[in-house]
Design an enzyme around this catalytic site. Structure first.
Site, PDB file in Angstrom:
ATOM      1  N   SER A   1       0.826  -1.204   0.000  1.00 35.95           N
ATOM      2  CA  SER A   1       0.000   0.000   0.000  1.00 35.95           C
ATOM      3  C   SER A   1       0.860   1.255   0.000  1.00 35.95           C
ATOM      4  O   SER A   1       1.946   1.278   0.595  1.00 35.95           O
ATOM      5  CB  SER A   1      -0.891   0.028   1.239  1.00 35.95           C
ATOM      6  OG  SER A   1      -1.575   1.255   1.333  1.00 35.95           O
TER       7      SER A   1
ATOM      8  N   TYR B   1      -2.365  -0.705  10.109  1.00 33.91           N
ATOM      9  CA  TYR B   1      -2.390  -0.973   8.668  1.00 33.91           C
ATOM     10  C   TYR B   1      -1.110  -0.461   8.012  1.00 33.91           C
ATOM     11  O   TYR B   1      -0.449  -1.166   7.252  1.00 33.91           O
ATOM     12  CB  TYR B   1      -3.625  -0.320   8.048  1.00 33.91           C
ATOM     13  CG  TYR B   1      -3.800  -0.565   6.572  1.00 33.91           C
ATOM     14  CD1 TYR B   1      -4.448  -1.717   6.117  1.00 33.91           C
ATOM     15  CD2 TYR B   1      -3.334   0.344   5.625  1.00 33.91           C
ATOM     16  CE1 TYR B   1      -4.622  -1.944   4.755  1.00 33.91           C
ATOM     17  CE2 TYR B   1      -3.499   0.119   4.273  1.00 33.91           C
ATOM     18  CZ  TYR B   1      -4.149  -1.020   3.843  1.00 33.91           C
ATOM     19  OH  TYR B   1      -4.312  -1.243   2.489  1.00 33.91           O
TER      20      TYR B   1
HETATM   21  N1  LIG Z   1      -8.953  -0.754  -1.662  1.00 38.31           N
HETATM   22  C1  LIG Z   1      -7.920   0.061  -1.502  1.00 38.31           C
HETATM   23  O1  LIG Z   1      -8.060   1.299  -1.563  1.00 38.31           O
HETATM   24  C2  LIG Z   1      -6.541  -0.509  -1.277  1.00 38.31           C
HETATM   25  C3  LIG Z   1      -5.448   0.365  -1.346  1.00 38.31           C
HETATM   26  C4  LIG Z   1      -4.160  -0.129  -1.151  1.00 38.31           C
HETATM   27  C5  LIG Z   1      -3.991  -1.482  -0.875  1.00 38.31           C
HETATM   28  N2  LIG Z   1      -5.076  -2.301  -0.793  1.00 38.31           N
HETATM   29  C6  LIG Z   1      -4.833  -3.702  -0.461  1.00 38.31           C
HETATM   30  O2  LIG Z   1      -5.342  -4.546  -1.480  1.00 38.31           O
HETATM   31  C7  LIG Z   1      -5.759  -5.786  -0.918  1.00 38.31           C
HETATM   32  C8  LIG Z   1      -7.194  -6.089  -1.324  1.00 38.31           C
HETATM   33  O3  LIG Z   1      -8.013  -5.004  -0.894  1.00 38.31           O
HETATM   34  P1  LIG Z   1      -9.545  -4.844  -1.301  1.00 38.31           P
HETATM   35  O4  LIG Z   1      -9.826  -3.390  -1.305  1.00 38.31           O
HETATM   36  O5  LIG Z   1      -9.850  -5.660  -2.510  1.00 38.31           O
HETATM   37  O6  LIG Z   1     -10.227  -5.483   0.000  1.00 38.31           O
HETATM   38  P2  LIG Z   1     -11.666  -6.126   0.246  1.00 38.31           P
HETATM   39  O7  LIG Z   1     -12.611  -5.820  -0.850  1.00 38.31           O
HETATM   40  O8  LIG Z   1     -12.037  -5.728   1.633  1.00 38.31           O
HETATM   41  O9  LIG Z   1     -11.335  -7.707   0.212  1.00 38.31           O
HETATM   42  C9  LIG Z   1     -10.484  -8.236   1.163  1.00 38.31           C
HETATM   43  C10 LIG Z   1     -10.285  -9.711   0.916  1.00 38.31           C
HETATM   44  O10 LIG Z   1      -9.380 -10.203   1.916  1.00 38.31           O
HETATM   45  C11 LIG Z   1      -9.955 -11.321   2.568  1.00 38.31           C
HETATM   46  N3  LIG Z   1      -9.524 -11.346   3.966  1.00 38.31           N
HETATM   47  C12 LIG Z   1      -9.571 -10.346   4.875  1.00 38.31           C
HETATM   48  N4  LIG Z   1      -9.075 -10.766   6.053  1.00 38.31           N
HETATM   49  C13 LIG Z   1      -8.705 -12.061   5.894  1.00 38.31           C
HETATM   50  C14 LIG Z   1      -8.132 -13.035   6.742  1.00 38.31           C
HETATM   51  N5  LIG Z   1      -7.851 -12.793   8.042  1.00 38.31           N
HETATM   52  N6  LIG Z   1      -7.899 -14.260   6.237  1.00 38.31           N
HETATM   53  C15 LIG Z   1      -8.188 -14.533   4.947  1.00 38.31           C
HETATM   54  N7  LIG Z   1      -8.736 -13.659   4.094  1.00 38.31           N
HETATM   55  C16 LIG Z   1      -8.997 -12.428   4.558  1.00 38.31           C
HETATM   56  C17 LIG Z   1     -11.467 -11.133   2.425  1.00 38.31           C
HETATM   57  O11 LIG Z   1     -12.047 -12.418   2.517  1.00 38.31           O
HETATM   58  P3  LIG Z   1     -13.581 -12.703   2.943  1.00 38.31           P
HETATM   59  O12 LIG Z   1     -14.409 -11.557   2.439  1.00 38.31           O
HETATM   60  O13 LIG Z   1     -13.870 -13.997   2.299  1.00 38.31           O
HETATM   61  O14 LIG Z   1     -13.601 -12.745   4.432  1.00 38.31           O
HETATM   62  C18 LIG Z   1     -11.555 -10.521   1.029  1.00 38.31           C
HETATM   63  O15 LIG Z   1     -11.522 -11.543   0.051  1.00 38.31           O
HETATM   64  C19 LIG Z   1      -5.576  -5.653   0.606  1.00 38.31           C
HETATM   65  O16 LIG Z   1      -4.351  -6.218   0.991  1.00 38.31           O
HETATM   66  C20 LIG Z   1      -5.544  -4.144   0.803  1.00 38.31           C
HETATM   67  O17 LIG Z   1      -4.840  -3.768   1.970  1.00 38.31           O
HETATM   68  C21 LIG Z   1      -6.346  -1.845  -0.997  1.00 38.31           C
END
Ligand SMILES: NC(=O)c1ccc[n+]([C@@H]2O[C@H](COP(=O)([O-])OP(=O)(O)OC[C@H]3O[C@@H](n4cnc5c(N)ncnc54)[C@H](OP(=O)(O)O)[C@@H]3O)[C@@H](O)[C@H]2O)c1
Length: 252
Positions: A144, A157
């Site tokens: 991130s 985070y």
């Molecule tokens: N969205 C942003 O703005 C952003 C920016 C920078 C980086 N990121 C990074 O990109 C990645 C994906 O983000 P996203 O926005 O797509 O998130 P999201 O829509 O909230 O999806 C998160 C995913 O992670 C899984 N997950 C969460 N906690 C878990 C755990 N303890 N064990 C196993 N699986 C777990 C969830 O599984 P379930 O739903 O099945 O529980 C879901 O599939 C993350 O690492 C996030 O930090 C996101």
């Protein structure tokens, strides 16, 4: 992109929605067989699986905050396919816990949950994946921009993502003798469920204005760079952390 991943097996964690689902679609669209990992979102993960191009994709579940479960996710994938070529550590949580207004119990719980999912999970899946990845193997970690800018309202985070970037670089060196490359992707805000609360109203306008493009990333823009990182020709970029933040934060 014309290069393909035919015959390769990729495990994508947190692929039940958001960025992980887009990564699964990209990799499958370029020939990989994809293990679609989820924790609670079984129905969402099944829906993602149904949209993937090609044959032989697989569903695997587990809480990556639990070390044995992280091990089980990798082992179940290897048991199913008999091999592993790519691990994408994408699963993660973002929970606000401003230091001055979060009570102690919530503070401790959030640190534990955030480090568990965002840093220890990737460390443990990588440990087991490294025992199965061969020459040309790939680990891609979704970090991130917050690792560089700081996360004043979610310090666990920011710390976990900074740790994940460093894990990426340590493993890049440690695993290179096996021919395994390790890369990181550092997105800024991306349009997903995780970011949605921050993209509403005036606050959302301010977030978009952080980029001179006046918008945030789409999930497909992040997935594109994961695909690039998985390609054979990206092997020598091992240790790189690729910014996907619309020039909202520049580092030299
Ligand atoms: N969205 C942003 O703005 C952003 C920016 C920078 C980086 N990121 C990074 O990109 C990645 C994906 O983000 P996203 O926005 O797509 O998130 P999201 O829509 O909230 O999806 C998160 C995913 O992670 C899984 N997950 C969460 N906690 C878990 C755990 N303890 N064990 C196993 N699986 C777990 C969830 O599984 P379930 O739903 O099945 O529980 C879901 O599939 C993350 O690492 C996030 O930090 C996101």
């Amino acid at each position: 992109m014309s290069a393909r991943l035919d015959g390769r097996v990729a495990l994508v964690t947190g692929a039940s929605r958001g960025i992980g689902a887009a990564i699964a679609r990209r990799l499958a669209g370029h020939g990989a067989q994809v293990a679609v990992h989820h924790r609670r979102g079984a129905e969402d993960a099944r829906a993602v699986l149904a949209t993937l191009e090609g044959e032989g994709h697989f569903l695997v579940a587990g809480d990556l905050g639990d070390p044995e479960s992280a091990r089980g996710v990798v082992e179940a994938t290897v048991d199913h396919y008999g091999r592993l070529d790519v691990l994408v550590n994408n699963a993660g949580v973002f929970v606000q816990h401003p230091p001055l207004s979060t009570d102690w119990d919530a503070w401790v719980a959030t640190w534990n949950d955030t480090l568990g999912a965002n840093l220890l999970g990737p460390a443990h899946t990588s440990y087991w994946a490294a025992r199965h990845l061969g020459e040309g193997g790939r680990i891609v970690n979704i970090g991130s921009r917050g690792a560089y800018r700081g996360e004043p309202n979610a310090p666990a985070y920011g710390a976990a993502k900074a740790g994940l970037h460093q894990l990426t670089q340590s493993l890049a060196v440690a695993l290179a003798p096996r021919g395994i490359s390790v890369l990181g992707i550092a997105p800024g805000f991306v349009e997903t469920a995780m970011a949605r609360p921050h993209l509403q109203g005036a606050a959302g306008d301010a977030v978009r204005a952080q980029s001179p493009f006046d918008r945030v990333a789409t999930v497909d823009e992040v997935a594109y760079w994961v695909l690039c990182a998985c390609m054979p020709d990206a092997a020598f970029a091992s240790g790189a952390i690729i910014d996907v933040n619309g020039a909202s934060y520049l580092r030299s």
